[in-house]
Design a protein around this motif. Sequence first.
Motif, PDB file in Angstrom:
ATOM      1  N   LYS A  85       0.853  -1.191   0.000  1.00  0.00           N
ATOM      2  CA  LYS A  85       0.000   0.000   0.000  1.00  0.00           C
ATOM      3  C   LYS A  85       0.884   1.234   0.000  1.00  0.00           C
ATOM      4  CE  LYS A  85      -2.639  -0.696   3.624  1.00  0.00           C
ATOM      5  NZ  LYS A  85      -3.754  -0.567   4.584  1.00  0.00           N
ATOM      6  N   PRO A  86       0.446   2.297  -0.633  1.00  0.00           N
ATOM      7  CA  PRO A  86      -0.802   2.429  -1.386  1.00  0.00           C
ATOM      8  C   PRO A  86      -0.773   1.638  -2.683  1.00  0.00           C
ATOM      9  CG  PRO A  86       0.536   4.370  -1.712  1.00  0.00           C
ATOM     10  CD  PRO A  86       1.245   3.547  -0.665  1.00  0.00           C
ATOM     11  N   ALA A  87      -1.947   1.439  -3.255  1.00  0.00           N
ATOM     12  CA  ALA A  87      -2.040   0.713  -4.517  1.00  0.00           C
ATOM     13  C   ALA A  87      -1.292   1.464  -5.616  1.00  0.00           C
ATOM     14  CB  ALA A  87      -3.510   0.553  -4.914  1.00  0.00           C
TER      15      ALA A  87
ATOM     16  N   SER B 121     -11.570  -0.463  -3.882  1.00  0.00           N
ATOM     17  CA  SER B 121     -10.701   0.185  -2.910  1.00  0.00           C
ATOM     18  C   SER B 121     -11.486   0.961  -1.859  1.00  0.00           C
ATOM     19  CB  SER B 121      -9.714   1.120  -3.620  1.00  0.00           C
ATOM     20  OG  SER B 121     -10.377   1.986  -4.521  1.00  0.00           O
TER      21      SER B 121
ATOM     22  N   SER C 299      -4.474  -6.264  -0.583  1.00  0.00           N
ATOM     23  CA  SER C 299      -3.688  -5.691   0.520  1.00  0.00           C
ATOM     24  C   SER C 299      -4.108  -6.174   1.898  1.00  0.00           C
ATOM     25  CB  SER C 299      -3.775  -4.156   0.479  1.00  0.00           C
ATOM     26  OG  SER C 299      -5.086  -3.721   0.786  1.00  0.00           O
TER      27      SER C 299
ATOM     28  N   GLY D 299      -7.830   2.395   2.935  1.00  0.00           N
ATOM     29  CA  GLY D 299      -6.781   2.317   1.930  1.00  0.00           C
ATOM     30  C   GLY D 299      -6.550   0.918   1.409  1.00  0.00           C
ATOM     31  N   ASP D 300      -7.177  -0.095   2.034  1.00  0.00           N
ATOM     32  CA  ASP D 300      -7.054  -1.458   1.512  1.00  0.00           C
ATOM     33  C   ASP D 300      -7.731  -1.547   0.146  1.00  0.00           C
ATOM     34  OD1 ASP D 300      -5.499  -2.948   3.303  1.00  0.00           O
ATOM     35  OD2 ASP D 300      -7.168  -3.200   4.690  1.00  0.00           O
ATOM     36  N   TYR D 301      -7.266  -2.515  -0.652  1.00  0.00           N
ATOM     37  CA  TYR D 301      -7.798  -2.676  -2.001  1.00  0.00           C
ATOM     38  C   TYR D 301      -7.626  -4.117  -2.464  1.00  0.00           C
ATOM     39  CZ  TYR D 301      -2.916  -2.663  -3.535  1.00  0.00           C
ATOM     40  OH  TYR D 301      -1.575  -2.988  -3.707  1.00  0.00           O
TER      41      TYR D 301
END
Length: 275
Positions: free
Chosen positions: A38-40, A73, A130, A207-209
């Motif tokens: 992260k970030p993507a 996301s 993530s 912020g997970d994706y």
Amino acid sequence: MHIRRSHDEIAANRARYEEHQRQGLNATPKALPGKSDKPAASIAEDRIIHREIIPGGWYWSTRVKANEVLRISLDQGLSTLSLIAWNAADTTERLNLPDTVKVQWTTGLAKGRVIFSDMGRVMFSIVEDSCGAHDVLVGGSTASSNAKKYAGANGPALRNTRDNFVLLATKAGLDKRDIPAALALFAPVRVDADGKFHWKPELVQQGDYVDLRADMDMIVGFSNCPHPLDPNPVYAPNPVTVTRIEASAPSADDLCRTATPEAVRGFENNAFAAL
């Protein structure tokens, strides 16, 4: 006619099953890749086909073509997004979570795993992830689960995943009987040794994706409603972003296509059906 089986026959069948399971687990890589960074990674603007922000409580559907990627996301806070899918060419073929679990000997979907249809073909490859905290067992919310969970709230105003998917399916020319069991993304459900479900909020963060590559042309539906096990007493799902990304052919050594014998067979089924 009911057939009564002897204890010896039952024991022999169980032994064969456990041996089959052992072989399957031994054939699986000892360690799939870890969580995605992260970030993507950023997406070039010319590769973005469409970006949809699904408000809390609402639903959305889209058609995707093989090898396109859907990035889902949590850009605006935590939320659980439920997903269902049908083969665009033949909607009698649909997402099948029980087979996804049985074939891969795990309920843990994460980077490197695939998601199967009820025809033994691969619908999605999880190419980035993530968090690895997704629920394949419990399913989405219903009007009844909302009524019990949010006592005293205005029940009819609290949208739920079951009703969202009925509306979505109807608009696609399908019936509620066509709705498969839903995959709940960003739902940190874990099962203990006694078979009890537990919600582990520390497994998911803003912020997970997840990047899901489509492995066939599909109709994909989403519902952004709180998971039935989410302990938050307030109905307040945050918006979730879904970005449809231009297709690119996977490499010959693509992780999801080669990681397990089960995935290899699934992709062979995809190729055979395309002949």
